[in-house]
Design a protein around this motif. Structure first.
Motif, PDB file in Angstrom:
ATOM      1  N   THR A  46       0.879  -1.221   0.034  1.00  5.25           N
ATOM      2  CA  THR A  46       0.105  -0.066  -0.122  1.00  5.25           C
ATOM      3  C   THR A  46       0.763   1.353  -0.062  1.00  5.25           C
ATOM      4  OG1 THR A  46      -1.595  -1.204   1.194  1.00  5.25           O
ATOM      5  CG2 THR A  46      -1.797   1.273   1.161  1.00  5.25           C
ATOM      6  N   GLY A  47       0.771   2.082  -0.919  1.00  5.88           N
ATOM      7  CA  GLY A  47       1.413   3.247  -1.136  1.00  5.88           C
ATOM      8  C   GLY A  47       0.858   4.410  -0.192  1.00  5.88           C
ATOM      9  N   ALA A  48       1.761   5.360   0.044  1.00  9.56           N
ATOM     10  CA  ALA A  48       0.994   6.600   0.433  1.00  9.56           C
ATOM     11  C   ALA A  48       0.982   7.781  -0.546  1.00  9.56           C
ATOM     12  CB  ALA A  48       2.038   7.225   1.781  1.00  9.56           C
ATOM     13  N   SER A  49      -0.161   8.659  -0.526  1.00  2.15           N
ATOM     14  CA  SER A  49      -0.344   9.620  -1.189  1.00  2.15           C
ATOM     15  C   SER A  49      -0.331  10.871  -0.407  1.00  2.15           C
ATOM     16  CB  SER A  49      -1.506   9.341  -2.028  1.00  2.15           C
ATOM     17  OG  SER A  49      -1.922  10.363  -2.997  1.00  2.15           O
ATOM     18  N   LEU A  50       0.578  11.738  -0.634  1.00  2.00           N
ATOM     19  CA  LEU A  50       0.550  13.171  -0.075  1.00  2.00           C
ATOM     20  C   LEU A  50       0.045  14.337  -1.327  1.00  2.00           C
ATOM     21  CD1 LEU A  50       3.637  12.401   1.976  1.00  2.00           C
ATOM     22  CD2 LEU A  50       1.366  12.267   2.899  1.00  2.00           C
ATOM     23  N   ASP A  51      -0.475  15.270  -0.536  1.00  2.00           N
ATOM     24  CA  ASP A  51      -0.680  16.515  -1.318  1.00  2.00           C
ATOM     25  C   ASP A  51       0.641  16.654  -1.676  1.00  2.00           C
ATOM     26  OD1 ASP A  51      -2.221  18.419  -2.452  1.00  2.00           O
ATOM     27  OD2 ASP A  51      -1.750  19.756  -0.994  1.00  2.00           O
ATOM     28  N   TRP A  52       0.698  17.384  -2.926  1.00  2.00           N
ATOM     29  CA  TRP A  52       1.752  17.959  -3.682  1.00  2.00           C
ATOM     30  C   TRP A  52       1.247  19.179  -4.389  1.00  2.00           C
ATOM     31  CZ3 TRP A  52       5.310  17.783  -8.249  1.00  2.00           C
ATOM     32  CH2 TRP A  52       6.329  18.223  -7.877  1.00  2.00           C
ATOM     33  N   SER A  53       0.027  19.669  -4.298  1.00  2.00           N
ATOM     34  CA  SER A  53      -0.472  20.603  -5.087  1.00  2.00           C
ATOM     35  C   SER A  53      -0.005  21.931  -5.119  1.00  2.00           C
ATOM     36  CB  SER A  53      -1.784  20.845  -4.790  1.00  2.00           C
ATOM     37  OG  SER A  53      -2.545  19.674  -4.809  1.00  2.00           O
ATOM     38  N   HIS A  54      -0.144  23.044  -5.933  1.00  2.00           N
ATOM     39  CA  HIS A  54       0.321  24.230  -5.979  1.00  2.00           C
ATOM     40  C   HIS A  54      -0.984  25.198  -6.403  1.00  2.00           C
ATOM     41  CE1 HIS A  54       0.626  24.350 -10.520  1.00  2.00           C
ATOM     42  NE2 HIS A  54       1.049  23.030 -10.221  1.00  2.00           N
ATOM     43  N   LYS A  55      -0.626  26.337  -6.476  1.00  2.00           N
ATOM     44  CA  LYS A  55      -1.680  27.452  -6.583  1.00  2.00           C
ATOM     45  C   LYS A  55      -2.709  27.009  -7.911  1.00  2.00           C
ATOM     46  CE  LYS A  55      -0.312  31.916  -5.055  1.00  2.00           C
ATOM     47  NZ  LYS A  55       0.002  33.127  -5.050  1.00  2.00           N
ATOM     48  N   THR A  56      -2.101  26.468  -9.013  1.00  2.00           N
ATOM     49  CA  THR A  56      -2.909  26.440  -9.959  1.00  2.00           C
ATOM     50  C   THR A  56      -3.162  24.913 -10.512  1.00  2.00           C
ATOM     51  OG1 THR A  56      -1.068  26.824 -11.541  1.00  2.00           O
ATOM     52  CG2 THR A  56      -2.415  28.754 -10.928  1.00  2.00           C
ATOM     53  N   GLY A  57      -2.731  23.905  -9.698  1.00  2.00           N
ATOM     54  CA  GLY A  57      -2.792  22.709 -10.017  1.00  2.00           C
ATOM     55  C   GLY A  57      -2.740  21.685  -9.152  1.00  2.00           C
ATOM     56  N   VAL A  58      -3.341  20.478  -9.371  1.00  2.00           N
ATOM     57  CA  VAL A  58      -3.454  19.367  -8.015  1.00  2.00           C
ATOM     58  C   VAL A  58      -1.950  18.478  -8.397  1.00  2.00           C
ATOM     59  CG1 VAL A  58      -4.598  17.182  -7.552  1.00  2.00           C
ATOM     60  CG2 VAL A  58      -5.819  19.441  -8.244  1.00  2.00           C
ATOM     61  N   GLY A  59      -1.617  18.146  -7.287  1.00  2.00           N
ATOM     62  CA  GLY A  59      -0.266  17.320  -7.431  1.00  2.00           C
ATOM     63  C   GLY A  59      -0.251  16.325  -6.172  1.00  2.00           C
ATOM     64  N   ARG A  60       0.506  15.153  -6.446  1.00  2.00           N
ATOM     65  CA  ARG A  60       0.550  14.237  -5.499  1.00  2.00           C
ATOM     66  C   ARG A  60       1.876  13.925  -5.439  1.00  2.00           C
ATOM     67  NH1 ARG A  60      -3.553  15.896  -4.379  1.00  2.00           N
ATOM     68  NH2 ARG A  60      -5.855  14.868  -4.417  1.00  2.00           N
ATOM     69  N   ALA A  61       2.530  13.603  -3.942  1.00  5.50           N
ATOM     70  CA  ALA A  61       3.558  12.952  -3.727  1.00  5.50           C
ATOM     71  C   ALA A  61       3.352  11.512  -3.166  1.00  5.50           C
ATOM     72  CB  ALA A  61       4.473  13.559  -2.684  1.00  5.50           C
ATOM     73  N   LEU A  62       3.789  10.436  -4.206  1.00  3.85           N
ATOM     74  CA  LEU A  62       3.504   9.047  -3.707  1.00  3.85           C
ATOM     75  C   LEU A  62       4.752   8.315  -3.305  1.00  3.85           C
ATOM     76  CD1 LEU A  62       1.676   8.470  -7.135  1.00  3.85           C
ATOM     77  CD2 LEU A  62       0.835   9.327  -4.936  1.00  3.85           C
ATOM     78  N   THR A  63       4.618   7.461  -2.357  1.00  2.00           N
ATOM     79  CA  THR A  63       5.599   6.356  -1.890  1.00  2.00           C
ATOM     80  C   THR A  63       4.901   4.997  -2.501  1.00  2.00           C
ATOM     81  OG1 THR A  63       6.114   7.458  -0.013  1.00  2.00           O
ATOM     82  CG2 THR A  63       6.593   5.253  -0.202  1.00  2.00           C
ATOM     83  N   LEU A  64       5.747   4.359  -3.425  1.00  2.21           N
ATOM     84  CA  LEU A  64       5.440   2.997  -3.887  1.00  2.21           C
ATOM     85  C   LEU A  64       6.366   2.153  -3.354  1.00  2.21           C
ATOM     86  CD1 LEU A  64       5.491   4.935  -7.360  1.00  2.21           C
ATOM     87  CD2 LEU A  64       3.598   4.101  -6.410  1.00  2.21           C
ATOM     88  N   GLY A  65       5.866   1.231  -2.874  1.00  2.68           N
ATOM     89  CA  GLY A  65       6.568   0.053  -2.413  1.00  2.68           C
ATOM     90  C   GLY A  65       6.229  -1.244  -2.989  1.00  2.68           C
ATOM     91  N   LEU A  66       7.471  -2.102  -3.507  1.00  2.00           N
ATOM     92  CA  LEU A  66       7.301  -3.333  -4.048  1.00  2.00           C
ATOM     93  C   LEU A  66       7.971  -4.150  -2.933  1.00  2.00           C
ATOM     94  CD1 LEU A  66       8.605  -2.147  -7.386  1.00  2.00           C
ATOM     95  CD2 LEU A  66       6.216  -2.877  -7.195  1.00  2.00           C
TER      96      LEU A  66
END
Length: 132
Positions: A46-66
């Motif tokens: 299960t990966g973690a998804s954190l907000d990585w947005s800025h003023k004009t857009g939606v973004g995500r910082a993801l942790t991907l585990g294998l």
């Protein structure tokens, strides 16, 4: 539109499944530990998804585990499979639908084993992406 985590994981799995040296060593890549799977195999954690947005857009910082699962008296094959995972992802992954990958970086590896169970090798990546 799919979630960033789901979209990036799909691209990650496709990259792994297209790397023939890795495919030759494992029984498959799965969403989680499958019942009665043949060792070695890779399961997404299960990966973690954190907000990585800025003023004009939606973004995500993801942790991907294998997690590479293997049995044996030593970790030699596990190390080989983990190296192939890194090789398969060395050039990054394809852009997923609806998202632009800004960075895709290796984070860390770790090997653990319980006294009575199989070996587990964890390979972790970080992806930062913006919604297209």
């Amino acid at each position: 539109m799919s979630s960033a985590l789901q979209a990036v994981q799909q691209s990650l799995v496709a990259s792994l499944e297209n790397h023939q040296p890795l495919v030759a060593e494992i029984s498959g890549v799965f969403d989680g530990p499958p019942p009665r799977a043949v060792f070695p195999y890779i399961a997404l954690t299960t990966g973690a998804s954190l907000d990585w947005s800025h003023k004009t857009g939606v973004g995500r910082a993801l942790t991907l585990g294998l997690t590479v699962h293997d049995t044996g008296s030593s970790a030699a094959r596990l190390h080989r499979v983990m190296a192939l995972v890194e090789e398969a992802l060395a050039d990054g992954i394809e852009e997923p639908q609806d998202w632009t990958i800004v960075t895709f970086r290796f984070r860390r590896t770790r090997i653990v084993r319980s006294a009575t169970g199989p070996w587990f090798g964890i390979v972790e990546y970080r992806a930062r992406c913006l919604q297209s």
